[in-house]
Write an enzyme that holds these catalytic residues in place. Structure first.
Site, mmCIF file in Angstrom:
data_model
loop_
_atom_site.group_PDB
_atom_site.id
_atom_site.type_symbol
_atom_site.label_atom_id
_atom_site.label_comp_id
_atom_site.label_asym_id
_atom_site.label_seq_id
_atom_site.Cartn_x
_atom_site.Cartn_y
_atom_site.Cartn_z
ATOM 1 C CG LEU A 28 -2.009 -1.124 1.173
ATOM 2 C CD1 LEU A 28 -2.819 -0.973 2.457
ATOM 3 C CD2 LEU A 28 -2.978 -1.163 -0.080
ATOM 4 C CB ALA A 49 12.104 -3.130 2.849
ATOM 5 N N GLY A 86 4.928 -2.034 9.433
ATOM 6 C CA GLY A 86 4.587 -3.279 10.398
ATOM 7 C C GLY A 86 4.446 -4.536 9.796
ATOM 8 C CB SER A 88 1.037 -6.600 6.543
ATOM 9 O OG SER A 88 1.736 -7.289 5.561
ATOM 10 C CE1 TYR A 149 -1.129 -7.235 10.644
ATOM 11 C CE2 TYR A 149 -3.292 -8.511 10.099
ATOM 12 C CZ TYR A 149 -2.519 -7.191 9.944
ATOM 13 O OH TYR A 149 -2.830 -6.231 8.966
ATOM 14 N NE ARG A 187 -11.438 -12.679 4.813
ATOM 15 C CZ ARG A 187 -10.466 -11.965 4.566
ATOM 16 N NH1 ARG A 187 -9.953 -11.805 3.460
ATOM 17 N NH2 ARG A 187 -10.249 -11.212 5.652
HETATM 18 P P1 NAI Z 1 3.349 -4.776 3.512
HETATM 19 O O1 NAI Z 1 3.492 -5.855 4.327
HETATM 20 O O2 NAI Z 1 3.254 -4.887 1.887
HETATM 21 O O3 NAI Z 1 3.955 -3.295 3.996
HETATM 22 C C1 NAI Z 1 4.463 -3.339 5.541
HETATM 23 C C2 NAI Z 1 5.611 -2.481 5.287
HETATM 24 O O4 NAI Z 1 6.054 -2.376 6.687
HETATM 25 C C3 NAI Z 1 6.665 -3.525 4.596
HETATM 26 O O5 NAI Z 1 7.380 -2.672 3.499
HETATM 27 C C4 NAI Z 1 7.807 -3.650 5.608
HETATM 28 O O6 NAI Z 1 9.216 -3.461 5.405
HETATM 29 C C5 NAI Z 1 7.327 -2.489 6.644
HETATM 30 N N1 NAI Z 1 7.922 -2.784 8.218
HETATM 31 C C6 NAI Z 1 7.861 -4.048 8.638
HETATM 32 N N2 NAI Z 1 8.445 -4.227 9.993
HETATM 33 C C7 NAI Z 1 8.893 -2.640 10.073
HETATM 34 C C8 NAI Z 1 9.748 -2.245 10.757
HETATM 35 N N3 NAI Z 1 9.920 -3.022 12.159
HETATM 36 N N4 NAI Z 1 10.348 -0.954 11.015
HETATM 37 C C9 NAI Z 1 9.622 -0.270 9.709
HETATM 38 N N5 NAI Z 1 8.978 -0.786 8.763
HETATM 39 C C10 NAI Z 1 8.660 -2.162 8.882
HETATM 40 O O7 NAI Z 1 1.492 -4.558 3.918
HETATM 41 P P2 NAI Z 1 0.543 -3.485 3.150
HETATM 42 O O8 NAI Z 1 -0.316 -4.723 2.375
HETATM 43 O O9 NAI Z 1 1.086 -2.612 2.236
HETATM 44 O O10 NAI Z 1 -0.417 -2.963 4.396
HETATM 45 C C11 NAI Z 1 0.196 -1.661 4.899
HETATM 46 C C12 NAI Z 1 -0.435 -1.581 6.419
HETATM 47 O O11 NAI Z 1 -1.799 -1.663 6.318
HETATM 48 C C13 NAI Z 1 -0.189 -2.705 7.194
HETATM 49 O O12 NAI Z 1 0.115 -2.140 8.562
HETATM 50 C C14 NAI Z 1 -1.191 -3.689 7.073
HETATM 51 O O13 NAI Z 1 -1.208 -4.519 8.449
HETATM 52 C C15 NAI Z 1 -2.524 -2.777 7.020
HETATM 53 N N6 NAI Z 1 -3.564 -3.657 6.418
HETATM 54 C C16 NAI Z 1 -3.281 -3.873 5.200
HETATM 55 C C17 NAI Z 1 -4.098 -4.644 4.348
HETATM 56 C C18 NAI Z 1 -4.190 -4.748 3.112
HETATM 57 O O14 NAI Z 1 -5.277 -5.407 2.443
HETATM 58 N N7 NAI Z 1 -3.221 -4.590 2.178
HETATM 59 C C19 NAI Z 1 -5.396 -4.697 5.134
HETATM 60 C C20 NAI Z 1 -5.524 -4.709 6.652
HETATM 61 C C21 NAI Z 1 -4.444 -3.953 7.152
HETATM 62 C C1 15L Z 2 -4.661 -7.813 6.258
HETATM 63 O O1 15L Z 2 -4.557 -7.524 7.592
HETATM 64 C C2 15L Z 2 -3.373 -8.096 5.592
HETATM 65 O O2 15L Z 2 -2.465 -7.164 5.938
HETATM 66 C C3 15L Z 2 -3.524 -8.229 4.045
HETATM 67 O O3 15L Z 2 -2.510 -8.687 3.585
HETATM 68 C C4 15L Z 2 -4.909 -9.005 3.999
HETATM 69 O O4 15L Z 2 -4.458 -10.396 4.100
HETATM 70 C C5 15L Z 2 -6.233 -8.794 4.377
HETATM 71 O O5 15L Z 2 -5.779 -8.284 5.886
HETATM 72 C C6 15L Z 2 -7.237 -9.233 4.243
HETATM 73 O O6 15L Z 2 -7.876 -9.716 5.273
HETATM 74 O O7 15L Z 2 -7.489 -9.883 3.422
#
Ligand code: NAI
Ligand code: 15L
Length: 278
Positions: A28, A49, A86, A88, A149, A187
């Site tokens: 994202l 990263a 964080g 994810s 998580y 889903r």
């Molecule tokens: P992602 O896993 O692709 O990106 C998370 C980023 O956080 C990664 O680039 C990673 O290097 C960084 N990260 C992890 N640990 C770290 C640390 N200790 N210090 C600094 N950076 C760190 O996840 P995505 O899909 O981009 O999601 C972004 C956020 O939205 C996350 O917090 C995730 O939990 C939340 N989220 C995303 C959903 C989705 O559908 N993409 C659904 C629900 C929540």
């Molecule tokens: C999340 O919280 C995850 O960050 C994302 O990778 C998806 O798995 C999403 O939920 C989901 O429920 O589809």
């Protein structure tokens, strides 16, 4: 779609001096970093990263969220924090603890110490993943996390409430559904959040005044729904995308057996992910 200074639904300027975006190298973050430029003079993008070189209007700061001193330096001089960084997905607690628990605490403490007044926290639908797929809930429903998580995201929402009640730092906690280019399965037809809707949600979460701490589900205008966002109407989030465009493809796959927990609970496969290493 880009919402700019004149968005009538918000009625306040939707631009500030500097936004901090954590998780900028993630799925994202990589999409939103360019979109956030419309809302700030400078976007400070950060990740553990490599987030690549700074683009126009950006500062790039590589930072581990669990490093308290580094996070305090990271937050210095920003107006609003969009905290996407964080772990994810469901992972061992040893990975979740530094990134999501210590890391989110560091973000809030740094916000307090540096006078940041607004945080947008990427929470997750997995805070309530153990509700059934036959239920419709709103953000006032008791948490039912589907894993560690989900518990870590609930901790983040708790911090958000504490830092508002004690220090007046406002947060919009976004319980994001599934934000990907496409809804890939049955889903996700329900949980999908398109990127234009995510941008709209981030914009409102950054700039709508007087939100206190509110929790909003991040989901597009899909045909079927498990989450009722009416209690968060002060945010004025009005999704314009829908997963309907992906229905034929998603439904061409064989359905999961009805007895599979992934087909019964809102959290899908997360409800059986882990524990790891037993
Ligand atoms: P992602 O896993 O692709 O990106 C998370 C980023 O956080 C990664 O680039 C990673 O290097 C960084 N990260 C992890 N640990 C770290 C640390 N200790 N210090 C600094 N950076 C760190 O996840 P995505 O899909 O981009 O999601 C972004 C956020 O939205 C996350 O917090 C995730 O939990 C939340 N989220 C995303 C959903 C989705 O559908 N993409 C659904 C629900 C929540
Ligand atoms: C999340 O919280 C995850 O960050 C994302 O990778 C998806 O798995 C999403 O939920 C989901 O429920 O589809």
């Amino acid at each position: 779609m880009t919402i700019q200074d004149s968005d009538p639904l918000i009625g306040v300027p939707t631009r500030c001096h500097r936004i901090l975006l954590t998780g900028a190298a993630g799925n994202l973050g990589a999409v939103m970093r360019d979109r956030l430029k419309h809302y700030a003079d400078t976007v400070r993008v950060s990740d553990l990263a490599d987030a690549g070189p700074a683009r126009e209007g950006e500062e790039v700061v590589r930072c581990d969220l669990s490093d308290t001193g580094a996070v305090h330096a990271l937050v210095d001089g920003v107006d609003v924090i969009v905290h996407l960084g964080g772990v994810s997905v469901e992972r061992p607690f040893a990975e979740i603890l530094p990134a999501n628990i210590q890391g989110t605490f560091n973000i809030y403490e740094a916000a307090r110490r540096h006078g940041v007044r607004r945080v947008v926290f990427a929470s997750s639908n997995h805070v309530t993943g153990f509700y059934g797929q036959d239920e419709v809930i709103d953000a006032s429903a008791a948490p039912r996390p589907d894993g560690l998580y989900g518990v870590s995201k609930l901790f983040g929402e708790g911090l958000a409430q504490l830092y508002f009640d004690r220090y007046g730092i406002e947060t919009v906690s976004l319980r994001i559904g599934s934000s990907f280019p496409e809804a890939r399965d049955r889903r996700m037809l329900v949980t999908w959040l398109g990127y234009d809707d995510l941008e709209q949600l981030l914009c409102r979460a950054m700039f709508v005044p007087n939100v206190g701490h509110i929790v909003v589900y991040g989901v597009s205008a899909n045909r079927d729904r498990w989450w009722d966002n009416r209690r968060a109407s002060k945010l004025g989030f009005a999704p314009v995308q829908s997963s309907e465009q992906f229905r034929a493809s998603a439904e061409s796959q064989p359905p999961l057996p009805a007895s599979d927990p992934a087909a019964r609970f809102q959290g899908g496969a997360f409800v059986t992910a882990g524990p790891f290493g037993d």
